[in-house]
Scaffold this motif. Structure first.
Motif, mmCIF file in Angstrom:
data_model
loop_
_atom_site.group_PDB
_atom_site.id
_atom_site.type_symbol
_atom_site.label_atom_id
_atom_site.label_comp_id
_atom_site.label_asym_id
_atom_site.label_seq_id
_atom_site.Cartn_x
_atom_site.Cartn_y
_atom_site.Cartn_z
ATOM 1 N N GLN A 161 65.698 -24.974 33.974
ATOM 2 C CA GLN A 161 66.799 -25.101 34.930
ATOM 3 C C GLN A 161 66.418 -26.024 36.085
ATOM 4 O O GLN A 161 67.227 -26.812 36.559
ATOM 5 N N TYR A 162 65.164 -25.909 36.550
ATOM 6 C CA TYR A 162 64.697 -26.812 37.598
ATOM 7 C C TYR A 162 64.791 -28.266 37.120
ATOM 8 O O TYR A 162 65.217 -29.157 37.852
ATOM 9 N N ASN B 183 71.675 -19.843 42.325
ATOM 10 C CA ASN B 183 72.731 -20.547 41.597
ATOM 11 C C ASN B 183 72.262 -21.084 40.257
ATOM 12 O O ASN B 183 72.929 -20.946 39.237
ATOM 13 N N ILE B 184 71.067 -21.741 40.274
ATOM 14 C CA ILE B 184 70.629 -22.398 39.030
ATOM 15 C C ILE B 184 70.026 -21.431 38.035
ATOM 16 O O ILE B 184 70.000 -21.688 36.842
ATOM 17 N N LYS C 19 68.149 -32.522 41.987
ATOM 18 C CA LYS C 19 67.381 -32.419 43.220
ATOM 19 C C LYS C 19 65.887 -32.337 42.977
ATOM 20 O O LYS C 19 65.097 -32.545 43.881
ATOM 21 N N THR C 20 65.487 -31.994 41.753
ATOM 22 C CA THR C 20 64.053 -31.834 41.451
ATOM 23 C C THR C 20 63.471 -33.041 40.748
ATOM 24 O O THR C 20 62.344 -32.992 40.275
ATOM 25 N N TRP D 174 69.969 -21.794 46.336
ATOM 26 C CA TRP D 174 69.926 -22.757 45.225
ATOM 27 C C TRP D 174 69.294 -22.136 43.992
ATOM 28 O O TRP D 174 69.784 -22.285 42.885
ATOM 29 N N GLU D 175 68.172 -21.412 44.177
ATOM 30 C CA GLU D 175 67.504 -20.765 43.048
ATOM 31 C C GLU D 175 68.423 -19.742 42.382
ATOM 32 O O GLU D 175 68.470 -19.634 41.162
ATOM 33 N N ASP E 75 68.182 -29.868 37.214
ATOM 34 C CA ASP E 75 68.809 -30.096 38.513
ATOM 35 C C ASP E 75 68.361 -31.443 39.084
ATOM 36 O O ASP E 75 67.160 -31.710 39.186
#
Length: 574
Positions: free
Chosen positions: A519-520, A408-409, A525-526, A405-406, A523
């Motif tokens: 970026q986090y 990718n983002i 998900k964060t 995931w890291e 997303d």
């Protein structure tokens, strides 16, 4: 942040009942010292509920039990609150319904279910407004304001807290006035308005002194000291930390005393008074170990290692860094703990099976008993090994998923960042007066033997390494450490960053970290993570460094940037 619950006192009609304020705080301000007497009272009330009594009494007993179990057993609290709500509906008791909604709101906030908590608080507030219950309105507004403060919606938090303060002043609720002023101070502190924060802390401290609320005075002195330290007014910071320390010693608040000593150590480190800093950090570390406060011990280990590193005592610094890593890493211990719990459960389950079949076992021979026991032991061992392997496999899978995931983002972002840095490098190359002529180099590097060709090669190597290996995610990354990983001399690395890219080491690294944070944030998900948690994942090791770097890069504080990002997403949906 403190959430409040209003409780009925008597067992007469709802309109004749008095009110008592009970403060339930996330930081652990509970009635644990009286838990045994509370449990005894709860047992008596439950016995009374088993008898044939009027619905009014049933409602009161369920309300009292919900109030008692708020701290003792939250799941039981909800059971009694639900029963009370049914009875309140049946008896058409609006005021009791408001109290119950307040209970349920606090319960969900403690579990982090803020959407449900807000819904219950608003339901209770609506009833309080309908019945013109001023005290209930004040407490409801404060709860909602504190909820918004917890989720960092500062605009809404300020609106509700100021309304709560206004009503509390009307009814002269001194305790509520103290708490609301404190929370307003926290609100402005988190937004970076330290002068406004200190003004509210002063008002709260004045009330705490009037009420002789020493533990609240300790918290306020610590909050004010932290604000002065952020303003770099170390003299006032030291004065307030000292007052908090004296009060902590007076009331025997060992946890607060430990926190203050470590904070003083950090402050003296910033001032450059390393001997004082070492003294307070070592004292704080001993106390943190004694009370098993791993988070405080971790901070002390880290700060002491930094001091010894500055003093050139690398052997001691390394040992402290290792201890810091051990206290910080709890995943392995949690897996072992979970495995042990699973094993204990299986053992208990097998023991219960043996007891149920006790009559049959008595008829068997000693040989069969021995075989049964050996079989149980073997089963437990196999279950233990299976559980350990299962949790280990799950952890590795989560780590692999997180890495993917890291990648990718952050992948696209790093490509863009590399292009920007390459453009910066090209601009520098196109200025021959700065690069091609050694005499035009900065004074610091005029004696450097590094050729332009070597500098270009090093620059490409650095950018490639940052893109592929992401060393900036390491919160303990230093110039020397990065140079070692690049197999490059530290002074050559420093020269390339300063001369070719026009950046200091930390400015260069923080560019990547800020982009990672952005970026986090982007997303979904964060969305449940705190800004500080995201910052630490991106490689920052302190809230101050994170806020400073983020604002320098974007022109906004992290919270305002995130709020703006959420508003843009909402606009797109609309």
């Amino acid at each position: 942040m403190t959430f409040c619950v209003l409780k009925n006192n008597t067992i007469i009609s709802p309109l004749q009942r008095g009110l008592m304020v009970v403060f339930l705080c996330f930081l652990g301000i509970t009635t644990s010292l009286h838990s045994q007497s509370f449990q005894s009272h709860a047992d008596s009330l439950q016995t009374l509920l088993q008898k044939p009594i009027h619905d009014t009494l049933k409602l009161q007993y369920n309300m009292d039990l919900a109030h008692i179990y708020m701290d003792l057993d939250p799941s039981k609290m909800m059971e009694f609150a639900d029963s009370a709500l049914v009875l309140a509906e049946k008896l058409n008791s609006e005021l009791d319904k408001a109290f119950i909604y307040n209970y349920k709101g606090v319960y969900h906030c403690k579990k982090g279910e803020f959407q449900l908590g807000l819904r219950h608080f608003l339901s209770g507030l609506k009833i309080m407004e309908k019945t013109d219950h001023i005290r209930g309105q004040a407490e409801g507004l404060m709860n909602i304001g504190n909820l918004y403060l917890t989720i960092e919606n500062y605009k809404e938090a300020e609106k509700y807290l100021l309304r709560a303060l206004e009503m509390s002043e009307v009814i002269k609720s001194e305790n509520s006035i103290m708490m609301i002023n404190n929370n307003l101070g926290i609100l402005f502190s988190q937004q970076g308005d330290l002068d406004m924060a200190l003004a509210y802390y002063e008002k709260a401290l004045e009330k705490a002194k009037e009420l002789s609320h020493k533990n609240q005075m300790i918290s306020l002195y610590i909050n004010m000291a932290d604000s002065y330290m952020r303003k770099e007014d170390y003299k006032k910071g030291e004065s307030h930390f000292t007052k908090a320390l004296q009060l902590s010693d007076e009331v025997g608040n060992f946890g607060a005393e430990t926190q203050i000593k470590i904070a003083l150590g950090q402050m003296y480190t910033l001032e450059g008074e390393l001997s004082k800093a070492t003294e307070y950090l070592e004292e704080g570390l001993k106390q943190a170990i004694k009370i098993e406060a791993n988070d405080l011990a971790s901070r002390a280990y880290f700060n002491l290692s930094e001091i010894y590193e500055k003093q050139g005592n690398f052997e001691k610094a390394l040992k402290l860094k290792e201890k810091y890593s051990v206290t910080k890493d709890t995943l392995g211990r949690n897996i072992i703990k979970m495995t042990n719990i699973l094993s204990a459960y299986e053992i208990k389950k097998k023991q219960e099976e043996i007891i149920e079949k006790d009559s049959e076992i008595q008829k068997t021979t000693l040989q069969k008993k021995t075989i049964t026991i050996i079989g149980i032991i073997v089963s437990v061992v196999l279950l233990f090994l299976g559980g350990f392997m299962y949790f280990r496999k799950q952890r590795l899978a989560r780590q692999k998923k997180q890495i993917e995931w890291e990648n990718n983002i952050l992948g696209q972002n790093n490509l863009d960042l590399k292009k920007r840095l390459e453009m910066l490098s090209d601009q520098i190359k196109n200025k021959p007066e700065k690069v091609d002529h050694p005499e035009q180099k900065s004074k610091k590097y005029r004696t450097s033997t590094l050729s332009e060709e070597e500098r270009e090669k090093y620059m490409e190597q650095i950018l490639d390494f940052m893109e592929t290996e992401k060393p900036y995610l390491d919160s303990e990354l230093t110039l020397g450490k990065l140079a070692d990983e690049l197999t490059m001399a530290p002074y050559h690395l420093s020269e390339v960053l300063n001369e070719a890219l026009g950046k200091s080491f930390y400015d260069f690294i923080n560019i990547y970290r800020v982009e990672a944070v952005k970026q986090y944030m982007a997303d979904p998900k964060t969305s449940n993570l705190t800004l500080l948690g995201i910052a630490f994942d991106a490689g920052f090791n302190s809230k101050t460094a994170f806020n400073r770097a983020f604002k320098k890069a974007t022109g906004l504080s992290p919270s305002k940037y995130r709020q703006k990002q959420i508003q843009e997403e909402l606009s797109k949906e609309v």
